[in-house]
Design a protein around this motif. Structure first.
Motif, PDB file in Angstrom:
ATOM      1  N   LEU A 176       0.584  21.509  23.460  1.00 32.90           N
ATOM      2  CA  LEU A 176       1.369  21.319  24.678  1.00 32.90           C
ATOM      3  C   LEU A 176       0.505  21.536  25.919  1.00 32.90           C
ATOM      4  N   ALA A 177      -0.433  22.492  25.833  1.00 33.04           N
ATOM      5  CA  ALA A 177      -1.276  22.825  26.987  1.00 33.04           C
ATOM      6  C   ALA A 177      -2.307  21.746  27.294  1.00 33.04           C
ATOM      7  N   ARG A 178      -2.566  20.861  26.352  1.00 33.99           N
ATOM      8  CA  ARG A 178      -3.519  19.781  26.614  1.00 33.99           C
ATOM      9  C   ARG A 178      -2.992  18.826  27.680  1.00 33.99           C
ATOM     10  N   ARG A 179      -1.659  18.743  27.817  1.00 36.13           N
ATOM     11  CA  ARG A 179      -1.057  17.870  28.824  1.00 36.13           C
ATOM     12  C   ARG A 179       0.101  18.610  29.485  1.00 36.13           C
ATOM     13  N   PRO A 180      -0.214  19.548  30.371  1.00 32.42           N
ATOM     14  CA  PRO A 180       0.845  20.311  31.039  1.00 32.42           C
ATOM     15  C   PRO A 180       1.835  19.391  31.751  1.00 32.42           C
ATOM     16  N   ARG A 181       3.099  19.736  31.661  1.00 36.64           N
ATOM     17  CA  ARG A 181       4.234  19.035  32.278  1.00 36.64           C
ATOM     18  C   ARG A 181       4.562  17.703  31.609  1.00 36.64           C
ATOM     19  N   ALA A 182       3.687  17.195  30.748  1.00 40.26           N
ATOM     20  CA  ALA A 182       3.983  15.953  30.028  1.00 40.26           C
ATOM     21  C   ALA A 182       4.962  16.258  28.896  1.00 40.26           C
ATOM     22  N   VAL A 183       5.952  15.406  28.742  1.00 42.93           N
ATOM     23  CA  VAL A 183       6.946  15.600  27.692  1.00 42.93           C
ATOM     24  C   VAL A 183       6.416  15.020  26.387  1.00 42.93           C
ATOM     25  N   LEU A 184       6.358  15.859  25.363  1.00 43.89           N
ATOM     26  CA  LEU A 184       5.906  15.418  24.043  1.00 43.89           C
ATOM     27  C   LEU A 184       7.107  15.411  23.093  1.00 43.89           C
ATOM     28  N   ALA A 185       7.309  14.287  22.441  1.00 38.97           N
ATOM     29  CA  ALA A 185       8.439  14.159  21.521  1.00 38.97           C
ATOM     30  C   ALA A 185       8.262  15.059  20.315  1.00 38.97           C
ATOM     31  N   ARG A 186       9.378  15.506  19.762  1.00 35.10           N
ATOM     32  CA  ARG A 186       9.329  16.334  18.552  1.00 35.10           C
ATOM     33  C   ARG A 186       8.564  15.627  17.443  1.00 35.10           C
ATOM     34  N   GLU A 187       8.815  14.331  17.276  1.00 35.40           N
ATOM     35  CA  GLU A 187       8.157  13.571  16.214  1.00 35.40           C
ATOM     36  C   GLU A 187       6.646  13.549  16.406  1.00 35.40           C
ATOM     37  N   ARG A 188       6.213  13.439  17.654  1.00 37.83           N
ATOM     38  CA  ARG A 188       4.774  13.438  17.930  1.00 37.83           C
ATOM     39  C   ARG A 188       4.164  14.800  17.622  1.00 37.83           C
TER      40      ARG A 188
END
Length: 234
Positions: A176-188
């Motif tokens: 998650l910290a690799r792209r702060p504020r970017a939304v990452l899907a559960r599936e991803r």
């Protein structure tokens, strides 16, 4: 206890299977041996803790309900000695019980009844993740707001206070910290952190996010309903 080494003297990953039902333990052990693993079994809490010392497994498949002391206590004791991936088996479907397991150091869980195919896939995924973590060389520090992540030492601080994370919690936070504020899907997240190719375990993501919030603060990770999660910086 019973151990079975692979033929030909080849080095194999070592897995300890702990379940108080011998039929289940031997069924799981047989499937894992067929996958090329070296397997030992234990059937109660004290025997499981002793086996971790003598057998030195690369991964533990651990039932929650055990005589002597339960799987949660076994997990606490073995993680206090050294970090080892734990796949917990539970007959309980209550999310609180699953969060307790994650909180004492389990990396993943399966709810009984489960398929041996799914269990084997989870074991392979956990071991692949450990291999990736061990392959990291050099110091890498990530700072997001008041969060500091040391990828080399696998340590995390927030506001100057260190948090004790399980290996999987660390990997999820680091992703998650690799792209702060970017939304990452559960599936991803399942695919990139757990190495799962399907969305069958999205509740595992939710459970680990709750564990991270409990340890690092409820405001750190934002939920985007119906999509996934984003790490917030402040």
């Amino acid at each position: 206890m019973e151990e079975n080494a692979p033929a030909g003297g080849a080095t194999a990953r070592r897995i300890l299977v702990v379940d108080d039902e011998p039929t289940i333990a031997e069924s799981v052990a047989a499937r894992l041996r067929a996958e090329g693993f070296t397997v030992d079994t234990a059937h109660d809490g004290p025997a499981a803790v002793a086996a971790v010392t003598t057998f030195d497994p690369d991964l533990v498949v651990l039932d929650v309900m055990l005589p002597g002391y339960d799987g949660l206590e076994v997990c606490r004791r073995i993680q206090a000695e050294r970090s080892v991936p734990v796949l917990m088996l539970t007959a309980r479907t209550d999310e609180t019980d699953q969060l307790v397991g994650l909180g004492v150091g389990a990396d993943d869980y399966l709810t009984k009844p489960f398929s041996l195919r799914v269990l084997t896939a989870r074991v392979h995924a956990l071991l692949r993740r450990v291999e990736r973590a061990g392959a990291h060389n050099g110091t890498m520090i990530t700072v997001v707001g008041d969060l500091r992540i040391d990828a080399d030492q696998r340590r995390v601080w927030r506001g100057g206070t260190e948090a004790q994370l399980t290996p999987l919690e660390f990997d999820l936070l680091a992703r998650l910290a690799r792209r702060p504020r970017a939304v990452l899907a559960r599936e991803r997240l399942l695919e990139e952190v757990w190495d799962w190719a399907d969305a069958a375990g999205t509740r595992a993501v939710d459970s680990h996010i709750k564990a991270l919030r409990r340890k690092l603060g409820a405001d750190l990770i934002r939920t985007v309903h119906g999509v996934g999660y984003a790490l917030e910086a402040r």
